[in-house]
Design a protein around this motif. Sequence first.
Motif, PDB file in Angstrom:
ATOM      1  N   ALA A   3       0.823  -1.214   0.000  1.00  0.00           N
ATOM      2  CA  ALA A   3       0.000   0.000   0.000  1.00  0.00           C
ATOM      3  C   ALA A   3       0.858   1.267   0.000  1.00  0.00           C
ATOM      4  N   PHE A   4       2.009   1.228   0.650  1.00  0.00           N
ATOM      5  CA  PHE A   4       2.896   2.392   0.663  1.00  0.00           C
ATOM      6  C   PHE A   4       3.408   2.676  -0.745  1.00  0.00           C
ATOM      7  N   TRP A   5       3.823   1.634  -1.446  1.00  0.00           N
ATOM      8  CA  TRP A   5       4.327   1.792  -2.806  1.00  0.00           C
ATOM      9  C   TRP A   5       3.226   2.318  -3.731  1.00  0.00           C
ATOM     10  N   VAL A   6       2.032   1.744  -3.624  1.00  0.00           N
ATOM     11  CA  VAL A   6       0.925   2.172  -4.478  1.00  0.00           C
ATOM     12  C   VAL A   6       0.590   3.636  -4.219  1.00  0.00           C
ATOM     13  N   MET A   7       0.524   4.031  -2.959  1.00  0.00           N
ATOM     14  CA  MET A   7       0.193   5.422  -2.616  1.00  0.00           C
ATOM     15  C   MET A   7       1.241   6.380  -3.174  1.00  0.00           C
ATOM     16  N   LEU A   8       2.512   6.077  -2.979  1.00  0.00           N
ATOM     17  CA  LEU A   8       3.569   6.951  -3.492  1.00  0.00           C
ATOM     18  C   LEU A   8       3.546   7.008  -5.013  1.00  0.00           C
ATOM     19  N   ALA A   9       3.320   5.872  -5.661  1.00  0.00           N
ATOM     20  CA  ALA A   9       3.265   5.845  -7.124  1.00  0.00           C
ATOM     21  C   ALA A   9       2.120   6.712  -7.641  1.00  0.00           C
ATOM     22  N   LEU A  10       0.966   6.637  -6.996  1.00  0.00           N
ATOM     23  CA  LEU A  10      -0.181   7.451  -7.419  1.00  0.00           C
ATOM     24  C   LEU A  10       0.084   8.944  -7.236  1.00  0.00           C
ATOM     25  N   VAL A  11       0.732   9.297  -6.125  1.00  0.00           N
ATOM     26  CA  VAL A  11       1.014  10.714  -5.870  1.00  0.00           C
ATOM     27  C   VAL A  11       2.056  11.237  -6.858  1.00  0.00           C
ATOM     28  N   VAL A  12       3.074  10.440  -7.162  1.00  0.00           N
ATOM     29  CA  VAL A  12       4.083  10.867  -8.145  1.00  0.00           C
ATOM     30  C   VAL A  12       3.449  10.999  -9.530  1.00  0.00           C
ATOM     31  N   ALA A  13       2.582  10.067  -9.895  1.00  0.00           N
ATOM     32  CA  ALA A  13       1.891  10.151 -11.183  1.00  0.00           C
ATOM     33  C   ALA A  13       1.021  11.405 -11.246  1.00  0.00           C
ATOM     34  N   ALA A  14       0.302  11.692 -10.178  1.00  0.00           N
ATOM     35  CA  ALA A  14      -0.528  12.911 -10.133  1.00  0.00           C
ATOM     36  C   ALA A  14       0.347  14.153 -10.210  1.00  0.00           C
ATOM     37  N   LEU A  15       1.502  14.115  -9.569  1.00  0.00           N
ATOM     38  CA  LEU A  15       2.437  15.242  -9.632  1.00  0.00           C
ATOM     39  C   LEU A  15       2.912  15.444 -11.069  1.00  0.00           C
ATOM     40  N   GLY A  16       3.105  14.350 -11.795  1.00  0.00           N
ATOM     41  CA  GLY A  16       3.499  14.448 -13.195  1.00  0.00           C
ATOM     42  C   GLY A  16       2.455  15.136 -14.056  1.00  0.00           C
ATOM     43  N   VAL A  17       1.204  14.987 -13.695  1.00  0.00           N
ATOM     44  CA  VAL A  17       0.126  15.621 -14.453  1.00  0.00           C
ATOM     45  C   VAL A  17      -0.083  17.066 -14.002  1.00  0.00           C
ATOM     46  N   VAL A  18      -0.174  17.291 -12.706  1.00  0.00           N
ATOM     47  CA  VAL A  18      -0.558  18.601 -12.166  1.00  0.00           C
ATOM     48  C   VAL A  18       0.584  19.623 -12.223  1.00  0.00           C
ATOM     49  N   ALA A  19       1.776  19.228 -11.823  1.00  0.00           N
ATOM     50  CA  ALA A  19       2.879  20.199 -11.741  1.00  0.00           C
ATOM     51  C   ALA A  19       3.379  20.629 -13.111  1.00  0.00           C
ATOM     52  N   GLY A  20       3.069  19.863 -14.132  1.00  0.00           N
ATOM     53  CA  GLY A  20       3.518  20.227 -15.470  1.00  0.00           C
ATOM     54  C   GLY A  20       2.987  21.564 -15.950  1.00  0.00           C
ATOM     55  N   SER A  21       1.771  21.903 -15.559  1.00  0.00           N
ATOM     56  CA  SER A  21       1.175  23.162 -16.001  1.00  0.00           C
ATOM     57  C   SER A  21       1.916  24.388 -15.464  1.00  0.00           C
ATOM     58  N   PRO A  22       2.093  24.518 -14.147  1.00  0.00           N
ATOM     59  CA  PRO A  22       2.821  25.703 -13.676  1.00  0.00           C
ATOM     60  C   PRO A  22       4.302  25.694 -14.058  1.00  0.00           C
ATOM     61  N   LEU A  23       4.915  24.515 -14.159  1.00  0.00           N
ATOM     62  CA  LEU A  23       6.316  24.478 -14.576  1.00  0.00           C
ATOM     63  C   LEU A  23       6.461  24.936 -16.022  1.00  0.00           C
ATOM     64  N   MET A  30       6.072  17.581 -21.699  1.00  0.00           N
ATOM     65  CA  MET A  30       6.321  16.168 -21.966  1.00  0.00           C
ATOM     66  C   MET A  30       7.519  15.636 -21.189  1.00  0.00           C
ATOM     67  N   ILE A  31       8.565  16.428 -21.070  1.00  0.00           N
ATOM     68  CA  ILE A  31       9.742  15.995 -20.321  1.00  0.00           C
ATOM     69  C   ILE A  31       9.374  15.787 -18.858  1.00  0.00           C
ATOM     70  N   TRP A  32       8.588  16.702 -18.301  1.00  0.00           N
ATOM     71  CA  TRP A  32       8.174  16.568 -16.902  1.00  0.00           C
ATOM     72  C   TRP A  32       7.338  15.303 -16.701  1.00  0.00           C
ATOM     73  N   ALA A  33       6.355  15.098 -17.566  1.00  0.00           N
ATOM     74  CA  ALA A  33       5.491  13.915 -17.442  1.00  0.00           C
ATOM     75  C   ALA A  33       6.296  12.633 -17.625  1.00  0.00           C
ATOM     76  N   ALA A  34       7.213  12.631 -18.581  1.00  0.00           N
ATOM     77  CA  ALA A  34       8.037  11.446 -18.819  1.00  0.00           C
ATOM     78  C   ALA A  34       8.944  11.162 -17.627  1.00  0.00           C
ATOM     79  N   ALA A  35       9.477  12.202 -17.009  1.00  0.00           N
ATOM     80  CA  ALA A  35      10.331  12.011 -15.835  1.00  0.00           C
ATOM     81  C   ALA A  35       9.537  11.385 -14.691  1.00  0.00           C
ATOM     82  N   CYS A  36       8.355  11.896 -14.435  1.00  0.00           N
ATOM     83  CA  CYS A  36       7.528  11.349 -13.349  1.00  0.00           C
ATOM     84  C   CYS A  36       7.076   9.927 -13.664  1.00  0.00           C
ATOM     85  N   GLY A  37       6.637   9.697 -14.891  1.00  0.00           N
ATOM     86  CA  GLY A  37       6.237   8.345 -15.284  1.00  0.00           C
ATOM     87  C   GLY A  37       7.412   7.380 -15.237  1.00  0.00           C
TER      88      GLY A  37
END
Length: 195
Positions: A64-84, A178-185
Amino acid sequence: MIVPVVLEVVVWLLAILVTAGALVLSALAARMRQPLLALVALLPVGLGALLLAFRLAVPAPAPAFWVMLALVVAALGVVAGSPLTMLVLRRTAPAQTEREGVAGGIVVEGEDGRKPREVLRGGAIIGYLERAAIVVSIVVGHPEAVAVIVAVKGLGRFSELSSPEVRERFIIGTLVSMIWAAACGGIVWLAGSVF
């Protein structure tokens, strides 16, 4: 033997909380149009990349710890890309030559005396969808799908890329996003092979 397990739990909870905090700040940065706040997203992603590069993995105390962290990193890849992306675009375009339109695009001066028009409308929504597709395609092990995403975006915007300013903004924004999303993914995919 209980101390290492407690330490593992603390490390994983800290990683999840720091990454979730970066996600919240990135969402606020996009909402408040203050892209500098999103720089905090570089911390968990950069640290994760370093840990993976040097193979310094702390085992997950439970899946569950791995799944939670993976989901948060994936969401960060989507959300943080806009302001960056917004931050990089603001640094590359002089403020006096470009202004934002009401539909999220940019207003460019009309050619041959025509009135100004807004181009690249809906870029933020397209960016979120693009980053989500990139993160998912990399996480599931199909990075070749990124080529399809690039093609669809390029074809969809082709008619709006008539002026050099618009082409430059499109290329820079797309690459940063795309670079940001690819890095997070990529971090999620690489970490998945470790945990």
